[in-house]
Design a protein around this motif. Structure first.
Motif, mmCIF file in Angstrom:
data_model
loop_
_atom_site.group_PDB
_atom_site.id
_atom_site.type_symbol
_atom_site.label_atom_id
_atom_site.label_comp_id
_atom_site.label_asym_id
_atom_site.label_seq_id
_atom_site.Cartn_x
_atom_site.Cartn_y
_atom_site.Cartn_z
ATOM 1 N N THR A 253 -6.870 13.354 -47.556
ATOM 2 C CA THR A 253 -6.476 12.165 -46.794
ATOM 3 C C THR A 253 -7.548 11.867 -45.742
ATOM 4 O O THR A 253 -8.334 12.751 -45.386
ATOM 5 C CB THR A 253 -5.142 12.379 -46.050
ATOM 6 O OG1 THR A 253 -5.351 13.346 -45.003
ATOM 7 C CG2 THR A 253 -4.033 12.835 -46.985
ATOM 8 N N PRO A 254 -7.574 10.650 -45.221
ATOM 9 C CA PRO A 254 -8.390 10.424 -44.019
ATOM 10 C C PRO A 254 -7.959 11.390 -42.917
ATOM 11 O O PRO A 254 -6.826 11.897 -42.941
ATOM 12 C CB PRO A 254 -8.056 8.988 -43.630
ATOM 13 C CG PRO A 254 -7.565 8.344 -44.881
ATOM 14 C CD PRO A 254 -6.864 9.427 -45.644
ATOM 15 N N HIS A 255 -8.846 11.617 -41.977
ATOM 16 C CA HIS A 255 -8.531 12.545 -40.884
ATOM 17 C C HIS A 255 -7.900 11.773 -39.717
ATOM 18 O O HIS A 255 -8.213 10.605 -39.506
ATOM 19 C CB HIS A 255 -9.793 13.242 -40.396
ATOM 20 C CG HIS A 255 -10.417 14.118 -41.447
ATOM 21 N ND1 HIS A 255 -11.285 15.137 -41.134
ATOM 22 C CD2 HIS A 255 -10.300 14.142 -42.802
ATOM 23 C CE1 HIS A 255 -11.673 15.734 -42.251
ATOM 24 N NE2 HIS A 255 -11.099 15.140 -43.280
ATOM 25 N N ALA A 256 -7.039 12.452 -38.999
ATOM 26 C CA ALA A 256 -6.482 11.873 -37.767
ATOM 27 C C ALA A 256 -6.949 12.720 -36.592
ATOM 28 O O ALA A 256 -7.155 13.932 -36.729
ATOM 29 C CB ALA A 256 -4.962 11.857 -37.824
ATOM 30 N N LEU A 257 -7.107 12.088 -35.446
ATOM 31 C CA LEU A 257 -7.470 12.798 -34.218
ATOM 32 C C LEU A 257 -6.344 12.621 -33.216
ATOM 33 O O LEU A 257 -5.835 11.511 -33.041
ATOM 34 C CB LEU A 257 -8.754 12.226 -33.605
ATOM 35 C CG LEU A 257 -9.984 12.109 -34.496
ATOM 36 C CD1 LEU A 257 -11.133 11.478 -33.718
ATOM 37 C CD2 LEU A 257 -10.394 13.474 -35.029
ATOM 38 N N TRP A 258 -5.988 13.724 -32.567
ATOM 39 C CA TRP A 258 -4.984 13.695 -31.500
ATOM 40 C C TRP A 258 -5.598 14.231 -30.210
ATOM 41 O O TRP A 258 -6.279 15.256 -30.228
ATOM 42 C CB TRP A 258 -3.810 14.628 -31.844
ATOM 43 C CG TRP A 258 -2.763 14.048 -32.740
ATOM 44 C CD1 TRP A 258 -2.638 14.261 -34.082
ATOM 45 C CD2 TRP A 258 -1.670 13.209 -32.352
ATOM 46 N NE1 TRP A 258 -1.539 13.587 -34.562
ATOM 47 C CE2 TRP A 258 -0.926 12.928 -33.512
ATOM 48 C CE3 TRP A 258 -1.252 12.657 -31.145
ATOM 49 C CZ2 TRP A 258 0.215 12.135 -33.502
ATOM 50 C CZ3 TRP A 258 -0.121 11.861 -31.127
ATOM 51 C CH2 TRP A 258 0.593 11.609 -32.300
ATOM 52 N N VAL A 259 -5.313 13.545 -29.114
ATOM 53 C CA VAL A 259 -5.590 14.127 -27.796
ATOM 54 C C VAL A 259 -4.307 13.992 -26.994
ATOM 55 O O VAL A 259 -3.740 12.900 -26.898
ATOM 56 C CB VAL A 259 -6.726 13.402 -27.045
ATOM 57 C CG1 VAL A 259 -6.936 14.036 -25.668
ATOM 58 C CG2 VAL A 259 -8.019 13.434 -27.846
ATOM 59 N N TRP A 260 -3.856 15.100 -26.441
ATOM 60 C CA TRP A 260 -2.626 15.083 -25.656
ATOM 61 C C TRP A 260 -2.943 15.335 -24.189
ATOM 62 O O TRP A 260 -3.909 16.042 -23.874
ATOM 63 C CB TRP A 260 -1.648 16.150 -26.168
ATOM 64 C CG TRP A 260 -0.233 15.760 -25.823
ATOM 65 C CD1 TRP A 260 0.424 16.060 -24.684
ATOM 66 C CD2 TRP A 260 0.642 14.951 -26.616
ATOM 67 N NE1 TRP A 260 1.679 15.471 -24.705
ATOM 68 C CE2 TRP A 260 1.831 14.790 -25.869
ATOM 69 C CE3 TRP A 260 0.546 14.342 -27.856
ATOM 70 C CZ2 TRP A 260 2.915 14.054 -26.336
ATOM 71 C CZ3 TRP A 260 1.612 13.611 -28.327
ATOM 72 C CH2 TRP A 260 2.784 13.477 -27.571
ATOM 73 N N SER A 261 -2.153 14.720 -23.317
ATOM 74 C CA SER A 261 -2.370 14.903 -21.877
ATOM 75 C C SER A 261 -1.024 14.967 -21.179
ATOM 76 O O SER A 261 -0.084 14.269 -21.554
ATOM 77 C CB SER A 261 -3.188 13.713 -21.351
ATOM 78 O OG SER A 261 -2.957 13.503 -19.975
ATOM 79 N N GLU A 262 -0.961 15.817 -20.163
ATOM 80 C CA GLU A 262 0.224 15.843 -19.282
ATOM 81 C C GLU A 262 -0.098 15.128 -17.979
ATOM 82 O O GLU A 262 0.688 15.180 -17.040
ATOM 83 C CB GLU A 262 0.661 17.287 -19.003
ATOM 84 C CG GLU A 262 1.141 18.046 -20.231
ATOM 85 C CD GLU A 262 2.397 17.441 -20.860
ATOM 86 O OE1 GLU A 262 3.304 17.032 -20.114
ATOM 87 O OE2 GLU A 262 2.457 17.378 -22.109
ATOM 88 N N ALA A 263 -1.248 14.518 -17.910
ATOM 89 C CA ALA A 263 -1.676 13.840 -16.677
ATOM 90 C C ALA A 263 -1.971 12.373 -16.955
ATOM 91 O O ALA A 263 -2.905 11.791 -16.415
ATOM 92 C CB ALA A 263 -2.903 14.536 -16.108
ATOM 93 N N GLY A 264 -1.197 11.783 -17.848
ATOM 94 C CA GLY A 264 -1.309 10.347 -18.080
ATOM 95 C C GLY A 264 -2.351 9.979 -19.126
ATOM 96 O O GLY A 264 -2.971 10.832 -19.757
ATOM 97 N N ILE A 265 -2.531 8.661 -19.271
ATOM 98 C CA ILE A 265 -3.341 8.120 -20.367
ATOM 99 C C ILE A 265 -4.836 8.329 -20.119
ATOM 100 O O ILE A 265 -5.609 8.545 -21.064
ATOM 101 C CB ILE A 265 -3.028 6.611 -20.515
ATOM 102 C CG1 ILE A 265 -1.531 6.403 -20.802
ATOM 103 C CG2 ILE A 265 -3.850 5.985 -21.632
ATOM 104 C CD1 ILE A 265 -1.050 4.977 -20.562
ATOM 105 N N GLY A 266 -5.240 8.265 -18.843
ATOM 106 C CA GLY A 266 -6.671 8.330 -18.531
ATOM 107 C C GLY A 266 -7.401 9.474 -19.221
ATOM 108 O O GLY A 266 -8.433 9.249 -19.877
ATOM 109 N N PRO A 267 -6.895 10.712 -19.109
ATOM 110 C CA PRO A 267 -7.629 11.821 -19.730
ATOM 111 C C PRO A 267 -7.757 11.688 -21.245
ATOM 112 O O PRO A 267 -8.752 12.146 -21.822
ATOM 113 C CB PRO A 267 -6.776 13.051 -19.366
ATOM 114 C CG PRO A 267 -6.023 12.642 -18.140
ATOM 115 C CD PRO A 267 -5.778 11.177 -18.277
ATOM 116 N N THR A 268 -6.785 11.045 -21.904
ATOM 117 C CA THR A 268 -6.896 10.910 -23.371
ATOM 118 C C THR A 268 -8.101 10.031 -23.714
ATOM 119 O O THR A 268 -8.839 10.330 -24.652
ATOM 120 C CB THR A 268 -5.624 10.310 -23.999
ATOM 121 O OG1 THR A 268 -5.470 8.938 -23.619
ATOM 122 C CG2 THR A 268 -4.377 11.093 -23.628
ATOM 123 N N SER A 269 -8.303 8.966 -22.935
ATOM 124 C CA SER A 269 -9.441 8.077 -23.216
ATOM 125 C C SER A 269 -10.754 8.781 -22.894
ATOM 126 O O SER A 269 -11.721 8.694 -23.657
ATOM 127 C CB SER A 269 -9.337 6.792 -22.401
ATOM 128 O OG SER A 269 -8.126 6.127 -22.676
#
Ligand code: DGJ
Length: 688
Positions: A253-269
């Motif tokens: 399958t195509p690959h998916a990327l996940w980034v999780w944060s407990e400190a809001g959206i900013g760190p994911t970006s």
């Protein structure tokens, strides 16, 4: 069987899986803070790690297969788990097999702890002796506890890219999917934000970003079942894309990327941007030049004298690369509009009698690099190419060949067609070795999805195989021309994905360059793309004041796309001063850490900043949009709270404003622009 727990951790992002007594694989946790997680209940109570059709009759499956004997249910049980190191982390391969059918399903999890990023995909293998049909196979399908969960997604079609929607997930399944195959991100860039409890803000709360690394159609299904059981199923769009797996065939399958944060959206970006720059985008850590493009300036109306004048003015305002867009080719059928010539890549001598070289020479002599537009995957029926090879296009036998923008899609699944498309680029570059930049465009969707390269019973492989063949083509081009910079474009931002960007240095974010709309478009794009790839050109769209247009373009990959010859002296001075400003701040914009400060979505104000890694410098952009009322003037700079503010200076770099002296910062705030909207402020903050 003893319970087996598999912990896969990538910094703040992770997943913990466990094998139940009956061999099924369940998910104990997904997100952050999972180290040492063990089951509190019997493992069988936890959600399945990769739900299959027939296993949870009332829920959405991630996998659906018709087996060789006609059976349609699949039950996966654990076979093995191995882990290997890679340069940046680990790769876990968890092998599952069907309870009866000779089908293997491997779940792959690659960790990138330096980026808090988990890459995940699935491989399905038919190790039986008969073909099977794979209807659905998602890349990732994590479960989450959905209490008031909110999903943010983007899209809006041509000129409406990156329009942002955040919605609370209600009971049921919300499906988001792109379509058309060639320019899917116009409608839905393959990225979503998931806030399971709905509370995430820019700076706080639990939130995950998920992007599909895929240049074709994508599908995100967010399911909320009884008792707030949530699941996000992400993969390529499988409708019309069934796979027939012959014995020993393996489908990845195509690959998916996940980034999780407990400190809001900013760190994911910020994590995604760093990952994109360092691991995805070509030359992603280098500083990029300022481009002056011809499309919005002169369209198809090209002539030597007019273009030379544009080059001179591009040099005068401080552009570093002159890009000749559409309209330069088509010897047999002059390309005066979009009805002819795609496929005939000889220079149109009726417009440029001595070819491109005089213009290239003029451009280099003016101190700029030279770039050229191509659309190598397409053909106009009015062309010599189509006359010679009417069978080179994607089409279905006996069906009309529907045209969009008067063109058809070349079938790069046919090896000679792919070679032709690669040769288009090679010939142009061989004939003009001084070209150092290409804009690669693609301006229609797929209809009648047929290929003579696929057997009649394999036509449904086209949506996936065409993406991979196009990537092979891009790979050929990038490999053969390693020093040529590439801009990715598909009617604007139709290819805004971290898969295709592997062969490109930047992308054309949207044909909509009205700076008012661009504030929201660039805001949206920042949830996936680093500003270094977000081309942002000053144009006349929207007829906004040029200083405002410059202020908006300065917050992306700055450039021009307007008739520089016709500019007033005053506006030309603003453009020149802005290009000079950009040279001072582009290390921050292109390589810094993004801090979104105020959302322009559903509001009339937007602001964001880019900060150097050492925190010593930052550039702040603030925009007031039409209908904004004078009101609260305080723009907070949260990362400066608690710092010794007197150690910082602030300088006003707003285009069109007389340059102001450097002054001490004094407070962790700035003021929104005073001027009536649309208005902007640009500040540079520097540690003394
Ligand atoms: C669509 C692109 O988005 C535009 O920037 C321009 O290159 C045109 N195609 C040219 O046909």
């Amino acid at each position: 069987m003893t319970e087996r727990v598999i912990e896969v951790l990538a910094g703040t992002t992770g997943v913990v899986l466990a094998v139940a007594d009956d061999g099924r694989l369940h998910q104990l946790g997904f997100g952050s803070g999972l180290a040492g997680r063990t089951p509190d209940f019997p493992v069988g109570i936890y959600p399945l790690a990769y739900p299959t059709f027939g296993e949870e009759p009332t829920r959405e499956p991630a996998l659906r297969i018709t087996h060789a004997d006609g059976a349609t249910s699949t039950r996966l049980t654990f076979a093995s788990a191995v882990v290997e190191a890679h340069e940046h982390g680990e790769v876990h391969r968890i092998a599952l097999v069907d309870r009866v059918a000779p089908i293997g399903v491997d779940i792959l999890l690659r960790t990138w702890p330096g980026y808090d990023l988990l890459e995940t995909w699935v491989e399905v293998v038919n190790f039986g002796g008969e073909p099977v049909t794979l209807h659905e196979a998602a890349a990732t399908a994590p479960a989450f506890a959905a209490s008031s969960a909110r999903l943010t997604h983007w899209g809006g079609g041509w000129a409406g890219e990156w329009s942002e929607t955040t919605e609370t997930l209600a009971h049921g399944t919300k499906v988001l999917a792109s379509a058309g195959g060639v320019r899917p991100s116009l409608h839905l860039p393959p990225v979503v934000l998931l806030s399971p409890d709905g509370s995430a803000t820019e700076e706080s709360g639990s939130v995950g970003v998920c992007t599909l690394v895929w240049g074709g159609d994508a599908r995100f299904a967010a399911e909320v079942a009884q008792h707030h059981q949530g699941r996000l199923i992400v993969g390529h769009q499988d409708r019309g894309a069934e796979r027939h797996l012959d014995p020993d065939d393996r489908f990845e399958t195509p690959h998916a990327l996940w980034v999780w944060s407990e400190a809001g959206i900013g760190p994911t970006s910020r994590s995604l941007h760093r990952f994109a720059r360092e691991q995805v985008v070509r030359g992603g850590t280098e500083i990029r030049a300022t481009v002056a493009n011809t499309w919005e300036a002169v369209g198809f109306a090209l002539d030597d004298a007019g273009l030379a004048a544009q080059v001179d003015q591009a040099a005068a305002v401080g552009a570093e690369l002159f890009l000749l867009d559409d309209g330069w080719f088509g010897s047999a059928h002059p390309r005066n509009d979009d009805t002819t010539s795609l496929g005939d890549w000889g220079v149109d001598r009726s417009k440029l009698p001595n070819g491109l070289q005089p213009l290239i020479d003029h451009t280099l002599a003016a101190g700029l690099r030279f770039g050229l537009w191509v659309e190598p995957e397409m053909v106009n029926p009015v062309s010599e190419l189509y006359k010679a090879h009417p069978d080179w296009v994607i089409a279905e036998s006996g069906r009309d060949r529907r045209e969009e923008r008067n063109q058809l899609v070349l079938d790069v699944l046919q090896p000679e067609v792919r070679r032709f498309a690669a040769d288009v680029v090679s010939r142009v570059l061989a004939d003009h070795p001084d070209i150092s930049y290409l804009k690669w465009d693609a301006n229609r969707d797929i209809t009648e999805p047929g290929s003579t390269a696929l057997a009649p019973d394999r036509q449904s492989h086209l949506p996936v195989d065409r993406v991979r063949a196009t990537w092979d083509l891009m790979d050929d081009v990038a490999r053969d021309h390693p020093d040529v910079e590439l801009m990715l474009c598909a009617s604007g931002g139709g290819r805004s994905d971290l898969g295709t960007l592997r062969w490109f240095h930047e992308l054309w974010t949207s044909d909509n360059t009205d700076p008012v709309d661009r504030v929201r478009i660039q805001w949206g794009a920042s949830h996936l793309l680093p500003a270094s790839v977000v081309a942002a050109h000053v144009t006349h769209w929207g007829l906004r004041p040029v200083p405002f247009g410059c202020a908006v373009a300065l917050s992306g990959r700055f450039g021009f796309d307007l008739d520089l010859v016709a500019l007033s002296d005053e506006d030309r001075d603003v453009c020149a001063a802005s290009a000079a400003t950009y040279r001072r701040i582009r290390d921050l914009v292109q390589q810094g850490d993004l801090h979104r400060l105020a959302s322009p979505v559903g509001t009339t104000r937007g602001a964001w900043a880019y900060r150097s890694a050492d925190g010593d410098r930052a550039v702040v952009f603030a925009y007031r949009l039409p209908d904004d009322e004078p009101g609260n003037q305080v723009l907070a700079l949260p990362w400066l709270a608690g710092k010794d503010l007197w150690a910082f200076d602030v300088e006003d770099l707003t285009p069109g404003r007389p340059s102001s002296a450097v002054a001490p910062l004094g407070a962790a705030t700035l003021s929104w622009p005073d001027a009536a909207p649309p208005s902007a402020s640009v500040w540079l903050i520097t540690r003394r």
